[in-house]
Design a protein around this motif. Sequence first.
Motif, mmCIF file in Angstrom:
data_model
loop_
_atom_site.group_PDB
_atom_site.id
_atom_site.type_symbol
_atom_site.label_atom_id
_atom_site.label_comp_id
_atom_site.label_asym_id
_atom_site.label_seq_id
_atom_site.Cartn_x
_atom_site.Cartn_y
_atom_site.Cartn_z
ATOM 1 N N LYS A 48 88.197 9.334 -128.663
ATOM 2 C CA LYS A 48 88.858 8.864 -129.203
ATOM 3 C C LYS A 48 88.011 7.582 -130.708
ATOM 4 N N LEU A 49 86.581 8.875 -130.378
ATOM 5 C CA LEU A 49 86.033 8.115 -131.364
ATOM 6 C C LEU A 49 85.888 9.564 -132.407
ATOM 7 N N SER A 50 86.591 10.019 -132.411
ATOM 8 C CA SER A 50 86.375 11.453 -133.494
ATOM 9 C C SER A 50 85.038 12.460 -133.367
ATOM 10 N N LEU A 51 84.463 12.093 -131.894
ATOM 11 C CA LEU A 51 83.557 13.254 -131.717
ATOM 12 C C LEU A 51 83.314 14.163 -130.636
ATOM 13 N N ARG A 52 84.204 15.566 -131.348
ATOM 14 C CA ARG A 52 84.529 16.464 -131.111
ATOM 15 C C ARG A 52 83.112 17.452 -131.618
ATOM 16 N N PRO A 53 83.512 18.344 -130.142
ATOM 17 C CA PRO A 53 83.475 18.190 -128.650
ATOM 18 C C PRO A 53 83.802 17.404 -127.606
ATOM 19 N N ALA A 54 84.641 15.809 -126.925
ATOM 20 C CA ALA A 54 83.923 15.128 -126.446
ATOM 21 C C ALA A 54 82.747 15.240 -125.140
ATOM 22 N N ILE A 55 83.155 16.811 -124.077
ATOM 23 C CA ILE A 55 82.501 16.918 -123.456
ATOM 24 C C ILE A 55 81.222 17.389 -123.764
ATOM 25 N N VAL A 56 80.454 17.101 -124.534
ATOM 26 C CA VAL A 56 79.391 17.896 -124.989
ATOM 27 C C VAL A 56 78.971 15.991 -125.371
ATOM 28 N N PHE A 57 79.456 15.320 -126.187
ATOM 29 C CA PHE A 57 79.215 13.951 -126.177
ATOM 30 C C PHE A 57 78.770 13.418 -124.872
ATOM 31 N N PHE A 58 79.864 13.540 -123.854
ATOM 32 C CA PHE A 58 79.844 12.508 -122.985
ATOM 33 C C PHE A 58 78.423 13.154 -122.051
ATOM 34 N N SER A 59 78.292 14.607 -121.836
ATOM 35 C CA SER A 59 76.874 15.393 -121.563
ATOM 36 C C SER A 59 75.995 14.764 -122.032
ATOM 37 N N ILE A 60 75.818 15.130 -123.476
ATOM 38 C CA ILE A 60 74.390 14.418 -123.614
ATOM 39 C C ILE A 60 74.045 12.690 -123.627
ATOM 40 N N VAL A 61 75.563 12.313 -124.015
ATOM 41 C CA VAL A 61 75.019 10.629 -123.109
ATOM 42 C C VAL A 61 74.911 10.304 -121.886
ATOM 43 N N THR A 62 75.427 10.697 -121.269
ATOM 44 C CA THR A 62 75.408 10.669 -119.655
ATOM 45 C C THR A 62 73.568 11.283 -119.474
ATOM 46 N N GLY A 63 73.840 12.510 -119.536
ATOM 47 C CA GLY A 63 72.275 12.533 -119.762
ATOM 48 C C GLY A 63 71.160 12.278 -120.393
ATOM 49 N N LEU A 64 71.142 11.634 -121.417
ATOM 50 C CA LEU A 64 70.093 10.609 -121.881
ATOM 51 C C LEU A 64 70.582 9.243 -120.558
ATOM 52 N N GLU A 65 71.268 8.694 -120.586
ATOM 53 C CA GLU A 65 70.943 7.276 -119.949
ATOM 54 C C GLU A 65 70.932 7.951 -118.575
ATOM 55 N N LEU A 66 70.737 8.813 -117.803
ATOM 56 C CA LEU A 66 70.628 8.724 -116.325
ATOM 57 C C LEU A 66 68.937 9.087 -116.827
ATOM 58 N N ILE A 67 68.564 9.793 -117.343
ATOM 59 C CA ILE A 67 66.813 10.545 -117.500
ATOM 60 C C ILE A 67 66.143 9.401 -117.313
ATOM 61 N N ALA A 68 67.145 8.366 -118.879
ATOM 62 C CA ALA A 68 65.831 7.422 -119.303
ATOM 63 C C ALA A 68 65.425 6.228 -118.165
ATOM 64 N N GLY A 69 66.797 6.614 -117.566
ATOM 65 C CA GLY A 69 67.048 5.370 -116.272
ATOM 66 C C GLY A 69 65.650 5.746 -114.974
ATOM 67 N N ILE A 70 65.622 6.833 -115.152
ATOM 68 C CA ILE A 70 65.015 7.527 -114.180
ATOM 69 C C ILE A 70 63.677 7.087 -114.397
ATOM 70 N N PHE A 71 63.144 7.542 -115.920
ATOM 71 C CA PHE A 71 62.311 7.715 -116.185
ATOM 72 C C PHE A 71 61.785 5.690 -116.294
ATOM 73 N N LEU A 72 62.330 6.025 -116.243
ATOM 74 C CA LEU A 72 62.432 4.067 -116.593
ATOM 75 C C LEU A 72 61.542 3.076 -115.480
ATOM 76 N N THR A 73 62.435 3.456 -114.592
ATOM 77 C CA THR A 73 62.182 3.106 -113.142
ATOM 78 C C THR A 73 60.558 3.744 -112.623
ATOM 79 N N ILE A 74 60.899 4.771 -112.665
ATOM 80 C CA ILE A 74 59.034 4.936 -112.067
ATOM 81 C C ILE A 74 57.911 4.914 -112.922
ATOM 82 N N GLY A 75 58.222 4.694 -114.838
ATOM 83 C CA GLY A 75 57.296 4.570 -115.775
ATOM 84 C C GLY A 75 56.840 5.422 -116.217
ATOM 85 N N LEU A 76 57.926 5.896 -116.549
ATOM 86 C CA LEU A 76 56.834 7.308 -117.135
ATOM 87 C C LEU A 76 57.836 7.400 -118.591
ATOM 88 N N PHE A 77 56.933 7.872 -119.806
ATOM 89 C CA PHE A 77 57.503 7.879 -121.398
ATOM 90 C C PHE A 77 57.680 6.839 -121.310
#
Length: 135
Positions: A48-77
């Motif tokens: 809907k935001l015209s960001l294509r291919p959508a699966i790539v943007f989905f993977s990047i944002v979700t991966g960033l959220e998951l990695i950032a969440g894990i790293f913030l929880t354990i206190g790394l970087f």
Amino acid sequence: MLSIFPQLFDYSLLAITVLRVTLGVIFIFFAYGKLFRERAMRIAFFDKLSLRPAIVFFSIVTGLELIAGIFLTIGLFTQIMALITGTLMVLATLIKWRRPDVLPYNTVEFYILLALVSYSLVFLGPGSFAFDLPL
């Protein structure tokens, strides 16, 4: 001005730790929801935001959220991850403000609050019980 409860300042590093871990758990929850419950809806979001291919943007944002969440929880970087999460929340705020129908679940105020907590961790540091060491 004098503080009413000056003894509570002894626990300031624990308060920062609570902020960091809570922010990390929220971002892990965001990524988990995107990966397992709302995958098709979130891919359609990027479409809907015209960001294509959508699966790539989905993977990047979700991966960033998951990695950032894990790293913030354990206190790394912590500072780098806080910059990433703050930037994601500023972008989410702008998207929610311009097109509220695309992000139906949370409010603009919630995204602003998460951005402020993220950017405050850049300056406050990781708090107690973290792998980051102040240099």
